[in-house]
Write an enzyme that holds these catalytic residues in place. Structure first.
Site, PDB file in Angstrom:
ATOM      1  N   LYS A  14     -41.751 -35.204  -9.375  1.00  0.00           N
ATOM      2  CA  LYS A  14     -41.101 -35.065  -8.061  1.00  0.00           C
ATOM      3  C   LYS A  14     -42.119 -34.654  -7.013  1.00  0.00           C
ATOM      4  O   LYS A  14     -43.159 -34.076  -7.314  1.00  0.00           O
ATOM      5  CB  LYS A  14     -39.960 -34.040  -8.098  1.00  0.00           C
ATOM      6  N   ASP A 141     -36.391 -26.271 -11.244  1.00  0.00           N
ATOM      7  CA  ASP A 141     -36.634 -27.689 -10.969  1.00  0.00           C
ATOM      8  C   ASP A 141     -36.088 -28.605 -12.061  1.00  0.00           C
ATOM      9  O   ASP A 141     -36.122 -29.827 -11.916  1.00  0.00           O
ATOM     10  CB  ASP A 141     -38.146 -27.961 -10.859  1.00  0.00           C
TER      11      ASP A 141
HETATM   12  P1  ATP Z   1     -43.443 -26.950 -10.517  1.00  0.00           P
HETATM   13  O1  ATP Z   1     -43.786 -28.100  -9.645  1.00  0.00           O
HETATM   14  O2  ATP Z   1     -42.071 -27.077 -11.162  1.00  0.00           O
HETATM   15  O3  ATP Z   1     -43.684 -25.623  -9.908  1.00  0.00           O
HETATM   16  P2  ATP Z   1     -45.880 -27.511 -11.894  1.00  0.00           P
HETATM   17  O4  ATP Z   1     -45.848 -28.998 -11.872  1.00  0.00           O
HETATM   18  O5  ATP Z   1     -46.732 -26.829 -10.895  1.00  0.00           O
HETATM   19  O6  ATP Z   1     -44.398 -26.987 -11.809  1.00  0.00           O
HETATM   20  P3  ATP Z   1     -46.055 -27.591 -14.751  1.00  0.00           P
HETATM   21  O7  ATP Z   1     -46.889 -28.780 -15.065  1.00  0.00           O
HETATM   22  O8  ATP Z   1     -44.594 -27.713 -14.926  1.00  0.00           O
HETATM   23  O9  ATP Z   1     -46.366 -27.048 -13.293  1.00  0.00           O
HETATM   24  O10 ATP Z   1     -46.634 -26.406 -15.652  1.00  0.00           O
HETATM   25  C1  ATP Z   1     -46.682 -25.060 -15.267  1.00  0.00           C
HETATM   26  C2  ATP Z   1     -47.020 -24.245 -16.499  1.00  0.00           C
HETATM   27  O11 ATP Z   1     -45.915 -24.326 -17.408  1.00  0.00           O
HETATM   28  C3  ATP Z   1     -48.212 -24.775 -17.291  1.00  0.00           C
HETATM   29  O12 ATP Z   1     -49.393 -24.176 -16.878  1.00  0.00           O
HETATM   30  C4  ATP Z   1     -47.859 -24.442 -18.729  1.00  0.00           C
HETATM   31  O13 ATP Z   1     -48.420 -23.221 -19.125  1.00  0.00           O
HETATM   32  C5  ATP Z   1     -46.354 -24.289 -18.763  1.00  0.00           C
HETATM   33  N1  ATP Z   1     -45.615 -25.369 -19.490  1.00  0.00           N
HETATM   34  C6  ATP Z   1     -44.571 -25.181 -20.287  1.00  0.00           C
HETATM   35  N2  ATP Z   1     -44.113 -26.350 -20.759  1.00  0.00           N
HETATM   36  C7  ATP Z   1     -44.886 -27.305 -20.271  1.00  0.00           C
HETATM   37  C8  ATP Z   1     -44.892 -28.723 -20.412  1.00  0.00           C
HETATM   38  N3  ATP Z   1     -44.024 -29.382 -21.179  1.00  0.00           N
HETATM   39  N4  ATP Z   1     -45.815 -29.411 -19.731  1.00  0.00           N
HETATM   40  C9  ATP Z   1     -46.697 -28.747 -18.934  1.00  0.00           C
HETATM   41  N5  ATP Z   1     -46.750 -27.420 -18.799  1.00  0.00           N
HETATM   42  C10 ATP Z   1     -45.847 -26.689 -19.443  1.00  0.00           C
END
Ligand code: ATP
Length: 301
Positions: A14, A141
């Site tokens: 997203k 999210d």
């Molecule tokens: P958002 O946009 O929802 O704030 P994000 O995209 O910045 O999230 P994610 O890739 O969802 O960040 O990952 C954030 C943290 O969540 C990672 O650093 C990791 O430690 C943890 N995590 C838990 N499950 C997962 C997963 N399936 N894939 C990636 N990271 C994960």
């Protein structure tokens, strides 16, 4: 009896086309007016019967993904199994294409994907309402990753109202080296706003109208992310990435969610291709990829 066949679910990333953030609530969360748009960058989650809960991951960022029960995909399987009184014995394999800790809800996508995949594998036949309730427990999210398209999220972002989108939008996403922690970015937002009164977050009427009309120029003028100053404060080099994309012809540039992925809205597919090429050549990002929106939510393949 033969074991059930593996189930694969595809789930989109997203971008927040508007992220209006209110002041810090007593529970530590922030009220949001969060306009989500699903974009065509996908993770694929495959579940197979196994002796015990196990997670594997492949993809360029795989080494950054936790493979224990903190993984949102594992938490989704555990939550569904517990509600239906069964063992969570499943092998979850994630083909990860969404940048990790990039502000594109990659972990949330895997949570929604694993939930839908386990529901199909186990025949638990959970209702849409139950799936959405589990998603909301997993994270703010996650419900949007399940539904996709476009939606306004209120509360912490988990109370969704679907939005109409009248056209296709072309984007470029530039991944940065290293992630940014979402709580750290909210912490920086709190620090930067500690001496000002933060207004209640409200969706922008101009932005919702631009989405409804499929009007890319109007959407470019209405994009807004209240977390951008905080992300730029923690990662000042992102300003150069934003400038490089704008110089390459983007109609608008913004930090995606809590960053550090940057998002560029392009006039059309050809322009998006040129911007991605220029950003890759500029050295201001790790990779730059094109994607279209809106994209469908979690889908069993
Ligand atoms: P958002 O946009 O929802 O704030 P994000 O995209 O910045 O999230 P994610 O890739 O969802 O960040 O990952 C954030 C943290 O969540 C990672 O650093 C990791 O430690 C943890 N995590 C838990 N499950 C997962 C997963 N399936 N894939 C990636 N990271 C994960």
């Amino acid at each position: 009896m033969t074991a059930p066949a593996p189930v694969t679910v595809r789930v989109p990333a997203k971008v927040n086309v508007q992220l209006a953030v209110g002041g810090r609530r007593p529970d530590g969360f922030h009220d949001l007016a969060n306009v989500f748009l699903a974009v065509g960058l996908y993770d694929e989650v495959t579940v197979t019967p196994a002796d015990t809960l196990r997670i594997t991951c492949e993809g360029p960022d795989a080494a950054l993904v936790p493979l224990d029960r903190t993984n949102l995909a594992a938490r989704a399987a555990l939550a569904l199994a517990e509600r239906h009184g069964r063992a969570p014995d499943v092998h979850i394999h994630i083909r990860k294409d969404i940048p990790v800790a990039g502000g594109m809800a990659g972990g949330s996508a895997d949570g929604a994907g694993a939930l839908l995949a386990c529901d199909a594998l186990w025949g638990t036949a959970a209702s849409r309402e139950e799936l959405l309730a589990i998603c909301a427990e997993l994270g703010s999210d996650v419900p949007f990753s399940l539904v996709g398209g476009a939606a306004l999220g209120r509360g912490r972002g988990e109370l969704l109202t679907p939005l109409e989108v009248g056209g296709v939008f072309h984007w470029v996403f530039a991944a940065a080296d290293g992630g940014l922690s979402t709580p750290a970015v909210y912490g920086e937002f709190d620090r930067l706003t500690q001496d000002v009164s933060v207004p209640d977050p409200e969706p922008s009427a101009a932005l919702l109208a631009a989405l409804r009309a499929g009007d890319v120029t109007a959407l470019a003028g209405a994009l807004a992310n209240d977390l951008q100053p905080a992300a730029l404060s923690l990662r000042p080099s992102l300003a150069e990435t934003l400038a490089a994309g704008t110089e390459a012809g983007a109609l608008a540039a913004l930090v995606s969610g809590s960053g550090p992925t940057t998002a560029f809205l392009a006039k059309d597919a050809a322009s998006a291709g040129r911007i991605a090429g220029a950003l890759t050549a500029s050295g201001h990002c790790r990779t730059a990829r094109t994607a279209v929106s809106p994209a469908p939510g979690a889908t069993v393949l």
